[in-house]
Scaffold this active site. Structure first.
Site, PDB file in Angstrom:
ATOM      1  N   GLU A  20       0.821  -1.210   0.000  1.00 45.71           N
ATOM      2  CA  GLU A  20       0.000   0.000   0.000  1.00 45.71           C
ATOM      3  C   GLU A  20       0.861   1.269   0.000  1.00 45.71           C
ATOM      4  O   GLU A  20       0.519   2.258  -0.646  1.00 45.71           O
ATOM      5  CB  GLU A  20      -0.945  -0.002   1.205  1.00 45.71           C
ATOM      6  CG  GLU A  20      -2.021  -1.063   1.143  1.00 45.71           C
ATOM      7  CD  GLU A  20      -2.912  -0.923  -0.086  1.00 45.71           C
ATOM      8  OE1 GLU A  20      -3.144   0.221  -0.541  1.00 45.71           O
ATOM      9  OE2 GLU A  20      -3.366  -1.952  -0.604  1.00 45.71           O
ATOM     10  N   HIS A  23       1.852   2.097  -3.471  1.00 45.61           N
ATOM     11  CA  HIS A  23       0.790   2.794  -4.203  1.00 45.61           C
ATOM     12  C   HIS A  23       0.820   4.293  -3.887  1.00 45.61           C
ATOM     13  O   HIS A  23       0.709   5.134  -4.783  1.00 45.61           O
ATOM     14  CB  HIS A  23      -0.585   2.238  -3.794  1.00 45.61           C
ATOM     15  CG  HIS A  23      -0.914   0.913  -4.399  1.00 45.61           C
ATOM     16  ND1 HIS A  23      -0.709   0.614  -5.723  1.00 45.61           N
ATOM     17  CD2 HIS A  23      -1.491  -0.197  -3.846  1.00 45.61           C
ATOM     18  CE1 HIS A  23      -1.119  -0.619  -5.969  1.00 45.61           C
ATOM     19  NE2 HIS A  23      -1.589  -1.134  -4.843  1.00 45.61           N
TER      20      HIS A  23
END
Length: 213
Positions: A20, A23
């Site tokens: 994450e 990202h």
């Protein structure tokens, strides 16, 4: 057995958190600071953990597979594609960043297995457990890569596919996102053999290639 289960469960968390974070950093690089302003560019697991995706789902899969297999997900990093310098390119780069981070982790774990397996195993049971942990960490990162590359919105694979769709098809494709979670859960419940076959064709040979086992 309980110790190994706990160790494997704990290994899932950094794999998901770094996925994450990747990202978020990719989005920032492409011009969107939404994740940064939301505090998601952090190694603190608490800001990423989703109760079901990061805790319950991996635990259930580990229990169901006897500790051999699991995957999960964290809270999606918030992004605003309208902030990207190039919206379609930014979405693709941001989508690829998570699996790319997991690939880097899988390669590192695989190299450590190749370098350290023999001397660790020579140490006895403790060394064998260390090797098993490294192999599992490599495996879970590969599972996260190939699971997230499935082209069902909102999984990362859909961010790549949309880059190459014409505008009218891209709009229809995005509409699938509201049903994506239910489609994935449906596959897991009604046709788990599809995922098992998919991972057997992708994860298993690459795991063997990286670890040499």
């Amino acid at each position: 057995m309980i110790l190994m289960f706990a160790l494997r469960f704990l290994l899932i968390v950094p794999a998901i958190v770094l996925h994450e974070m990747a990202h978020g950093y990719a989005a920032l690089w492409c011009g969107d600071d939404t994740a940064k302003r939301a505090g998601r560019l952090s190694l603190n697991p608490r800001v990423h953990i989703d109760l079901f995706g990061t805790v319950l789902l991996p635990a259930l899969l580990l229990l169901g597979s006897g500790g051999r297999f699991a995957f999960g997900y964290a809270k999606p990093v918030p992004i605003n594609p309208y902030n990207f310098h190039d919206e379609r390119k930014g979405m693709m780069i941001t989508g690829i960043a998570g699996p790319a981070a997991n690939l880097a982790l899988a390669i590192i774990a695989g190299l450590l297995v190749r370098l350290l397996a023999a001397p660790l195993i020579a140490l006895g049971s403790g060394g064998l457990i260390a090797v098993q942990i490294l192999v599992f960490f490599c495996q879970i990162n590969l599972v996260l890569i190939f699971f997230n590359l499935i082209p069902i919105p909102p999984l990362d694979g859909s961010r790549v596919v949309q880059r190459f769709l014409p505008p009218h098809l891209r709009v229809q494709y995005h509409r699938l996102e509201r049903y994506g979670f239910f489609i994935i859960i449906g596959i897991m419940i009604l046709a788990p053999w599809l995922l098992n076959t998919y991972f057997a064709w992708t994860v298993t040979p690459i795991l063997s290639l990286l670890t040499g086992l």
